[in-house]
Every structure is written in structure tokens, then in C-alpha cells.
Design a protein around this motif. Structure first.
Motif, PDB file in Angstrom:
ATOM      1  N   SER A 281       0.846  -1.024   0.066  1.00 23.12           N
ATOM      2  CA  SER A 281      -0.048  -0.118   0.138  1.00 23.12           C
ATOM      3  C   SER A 281       0.867   1.269   0.128  1.00 23.12           C
TER       4      SER A 281
ATOM      5  N   ASN B 176      -6.285  -1.643   2.523  1.00 24.83           N
ATOM      6  CA  ASN B 176      -6.072  -2.240   0.950  1.00 24.83           C
ATOM      7  C   ASN B 176      -5.423  -3.457   0.995  1.00 24.83           C
TER       8      ASN B 176
ATOM      9  N   LEU C  76      -7.305  -6.070   2.304  1.00 25.70           N
ATOM     10  CA  LEU C  76      -8.195  -6.530   1.198  1.00 25.70           C
ATOM     11  C   LEU C  76      -7.567  -7.336   0.063  1.00 25.70           C
ATOM     12  N   LEU C  77      -6.592  -6.948  -0.422  1.00 24.08           N
ATOM     13  CA  LEU C  77      -6.093  -7.295  -1.656  1.00 24.08           C
ATOM     14  C   LEU C  77      -5.155  -8.577  -1.497  1.00 24.08           C
TER      15      LEU C  77
ATOM     16  N   ALA D 211      -7.760 -11.364  -0.955  1.00 21.65           N
ATOM     17  CA  ALA D 211      -8.445 -11.464  -2.454  1.00 21.65           C
ATOM     18  C   ALA D 211      -7.270 -12.498  -3.153  1.00 21.65           C
TER      19      ALA D 211
ATOM     20  N   SER E  28      -1.218  -0.650  -4.403  1.00 22.72           N
ATOM     21  CA  SER E  28      -2.336   0.279  -4.498  1.00 22.72           C
ATOM     22  C   SER E  28      -2.066   1.718  -4.004  1.00 22.72           C
TER      23      SER E  28
ATOM     24  N   PRO F 280     -10.564   1.710  -2.001  1.00 20.41           N
ATOM     25  CA  PRO F 280     -10.662   0.098  -1.816  1.00 20.41           C
ATOM     26  C   PRO F 280     -11.353  -0.512  -2.913  1.00 20.41           C
ATOM     27  N   VAL F 281     -12.491   0.306  -3.045  1.00 20.46           N
ATOM     28  CA  VAL F 281     -13.750  -0.589  -3.969  1.00 20.46           C
ATOM     29  C   VAL F 281     -13.065  -0.769  -5.491  1.00 20.46           C
TER      30      VAL F 281
ATOM     31  N   SER G 118      -9.891  -0.546  -6.193  1.00 21.83           N
ATOM     32  CA  SER G 118      -8.686  -1.560  -6.129  1.00 21.83           C
ATOM     33  C   SER G 118      -9.198  -3.193  -6.141  1.00 21.83           C
ATOM     34  N   LEU G 119     -10.332  -3.465  -5.401  1.00 20.61           N
ATOM     35  CA  LEU G 119     -10.855  -4.781  -5.322  1.00 20.61           C
ATOM     36  C   LEU G 119     -11.284  -5.147  -6.759  1.00 20.61           C
TER      37      LEU G 119
END
Length: 318
Positions: free
Chosen positions: A196, A217, A220-221, A224, A262, A314-315, A317-318
Motif C-alpha cells: 500500500s 487495501n 483486502l488485496l 483476495a 495500491s 478500496p472498492v 482496487s478490489l
């Protein structure tokens, strides 16, 4: 005038479609060299070889039920109103090391998985008998081959058990073990490092001051990527500092098959990410025809390590 309906600026670059970008990515990314692993270590990975079986599966004619091994012809007159009685001349347990034999008009008690005795061609399940010990009453007829798993009916010797590219789940691992394979050649999980970027970011567990944002992030990533099957981990936060970002990237290159960052991918963002990447490799920043997630950087750093530069939202990058 409705500004949302204004015509696009004449020199505005054409947005690249998602399919076009995906084709560019897939065309440029190769595969990771295969490795040999034990079965349990290979779970969830993709097979990198065609696996042939040296042995038939099953390896012998065996019983598919607990019951009595019989000759089907000896039961042809049996019925609920006309049961027949056969002498029982022995037992065949599962794991029997030698094949038994029996003559016409006889029966042998047999367990599921036990080898079919010579002379028998069917198994009558216990439920269709009186479960007799010395003699058994049979209440219905059976056909030849009933309740018998034939030699090689699942796989013949020399057949392909699994093809390269197969995902190794529980069933596939069971099949490999059944044919005697304890190691296989697979594609390892790609090592993905997530970074990040941003001077406003602080790590989880710290109370943000005015203007600061807790990093989500990287979590999150990384999650994922793990959900997709990768060996992913967080590198952490790197501020908008050219030299620090460059140091982190250079340090992590040897540990990564893919790098994901990100922040700093948008047109209006500080160009720290772009400057650092320009010294380590070639990355193209483009605008995709999708919302959210329009800005994207993709290219290579170091010894051709793919890198994805995602937006900071965040949205997106996802």
C-alpha cells in the motif's frame, strides 16, 4: 445544460476495454516452473504432468457389498415366494491374500472389498438372505456381475488418471493415492506481494490523526489473492517517498512472482509510484472502460516480474 451529457473532449484518450487489458496481461505473463511435491503439499495446486496409472483400478474382481458370493445361474429360480438354500463353504474377508474357489451350487460369505472367489460371478447382499452360517437362504435371483467391481473397471493399466492442468482437490488426491502415486509435479502457488502506498496511511492498531487513513487495501488485496489460490502476503505501507518505495521494491523482487501496489495509479495522483517503477522496469498506466477501477498500471520490474498498480480507493482496487 446537463453537464453529464457533454461530449467528450476531442483529445481524450480512448478507454481500453477490460477484455483488451486482460488479453494484454495474459499474453505477457508466463507460467511458474513446476515442482514436485507430496500429495498433501500439492492440495489445491494445478497438476503439471499427465498422470498414467501403472496398475488397473480396481486391481482385482472384488465384492461391492457384504453378502454371499454365488454363481448367478444357481439363483435363477430364487424368489420371495420360492427361496433357495445353498451350502456355505467358507468366508472371504477383505484383505485376503489368496483367491478362494468354490464349486457349483455353493456359496461363500464375503465382505465388501474382498476378492471374488474363483467359480463365483455375483454377490447376493445380506439383506436378500437369512444371513445363515452353514447354509444360506436366498430370496431373489441375481444376475452375473451383480455387486461385483470388475478388475480395471475404473481405470485400465496404462490409462490416463489425470491430465495436466487438473486442480488437485480431495477426489483427485484420493485417485492419485489409489494408483500408488505419492508425489506429483505441480505448478506452485504464485508468490504475490502486496504494497500500500500513500503518505496518509497508517497501520491497523493505531488511532488515525486528522488527515490520516488506516490501511485496509493491503489486507483486502492479500485476502483476495489468497482466495484466488496465491501465496500472498502484505509487505505493508510505503509513504509517498521515491527512494523508500524504490528500496522496498528492490528488496522484495527476489521474493515475488507478482507485485501488487495500491495508490498512485490515477491521473491526478502524485507520480512517486511511476518514477520509481520507471527506474526498475516498464509499466504502462492506462484508463479502463470500467467504473470503479478505471485507472490501472501494468508492466514488469526487475527480472520480468509482473506488477499491477491499482487505485487507492478500496472498492476500485478490489
Amino acid at each position: 445544460m446537463d453537464e453529464s451529457r457533454e461530449a467528450p473532449v476531442a483529445d481524450e484518450p480512448r478507454l481500453r476495454t477490460v477484455d483488451e487489458q486482460l488479453a494484454i496481461v495474459l499474453d505477457g505473463i508466463g507460467t511458474i516452473d513446476p515442482i514436485e511435491l507430496t500429495l498433501m503439499d500439492a492440495q489445491g495446486l494445478l497438476l503439471a504432468e499427465n498422470v498414467l496409472t501403472d496398475v488397473p483400478l480396481p486391481g482385482f474382481d472384488s465384492s461391492a457389498a457384504n453378502g454371499y458370493a454365488v454363481r448367478a445361474v444357481d439363483t435363477r429360480e430364487a424368489g420371495s415366494d420360492n427361496p433357495i438354500v445353498l451350502p456355505v463353504v467358507g468366508d472371504v474377508p477383505a484383505g485376503a491374500s489368496s483367491r478362494s474357489g468354490m464349486g457349483p451350487g455353493l456359496a461363500m460369505r464375503i465382505m465388501t472389498g474382498a476378492p471374488i472367489p474363483a467359480g463365483a460371478d455375483a454377490v447376493i447382499p445380506l439383506a436378500d438372505t437369512d444371513r445363515g452360517m452353514a447354509r444360506v437362504t436366498v430370496r431373489r435371483s441375481v444376475r452375473s456381475g451383480e455387486c461385483v467391481r470388475r478388475l480395471g473397471e475404473d481405470l485400465a493399466a496404462g490409462a490416463t488418471a489425470l491430465r495436466s492442468g487438473a486442480a488437485l482437490g480431495p477426489q483427485q488426491l484420493a485417485l492419485l493415492s489409489a494408483i500408488g502415486r505419492d508425489r506429483v509435479t505441480v505448478r506452485p502457488r504464485p508468490r504475490i506481494l502486496v504494497i500500500s502506498t500513500g503518505g496518509e496511511l497508517i497501520d491497523v492498531g493505531h488511532r488515525p490523526a486528522f488527515g490520516e487513513v488506516t490501511d485496509s487495501n493491503s489486507y483486502l488485496l492479500t485476502a483476495a489473492a489468497r482466495d484466488a489460490g496465491a501465496d500472498a502476503r502484505r509487505v505493508g505501507i510505503v509513504p509517498d517517498d521515491h527512494s523508500k518505495l524504490l528500496d522496498v521494491l528492490e528488496t522484495q523482487l527476489l521474493r515475488a512472482d507478482v507485485i501488487v501496489t495500491s495508490g498512485g495509479a490515477g491521473i491526478g495522483a502524485f507520480d512517486v509510484v511511476r518514477q520509481a517503477l520507471g527506474e526498475l522496469g516498464t509499466v504502462e498506466f492506462t484508463q479502463l472502460a470500467m467504473q470503479p477501477g478505471r485507472p490501472l498500471g501494468f508492466g514488469y520490474v526487475g527480472e520480468h516480474v509482473p506488477i499491477f498498480c491499482l487505485p487507492g480507493d478500496p472498492v476500485s482496487s478490489l
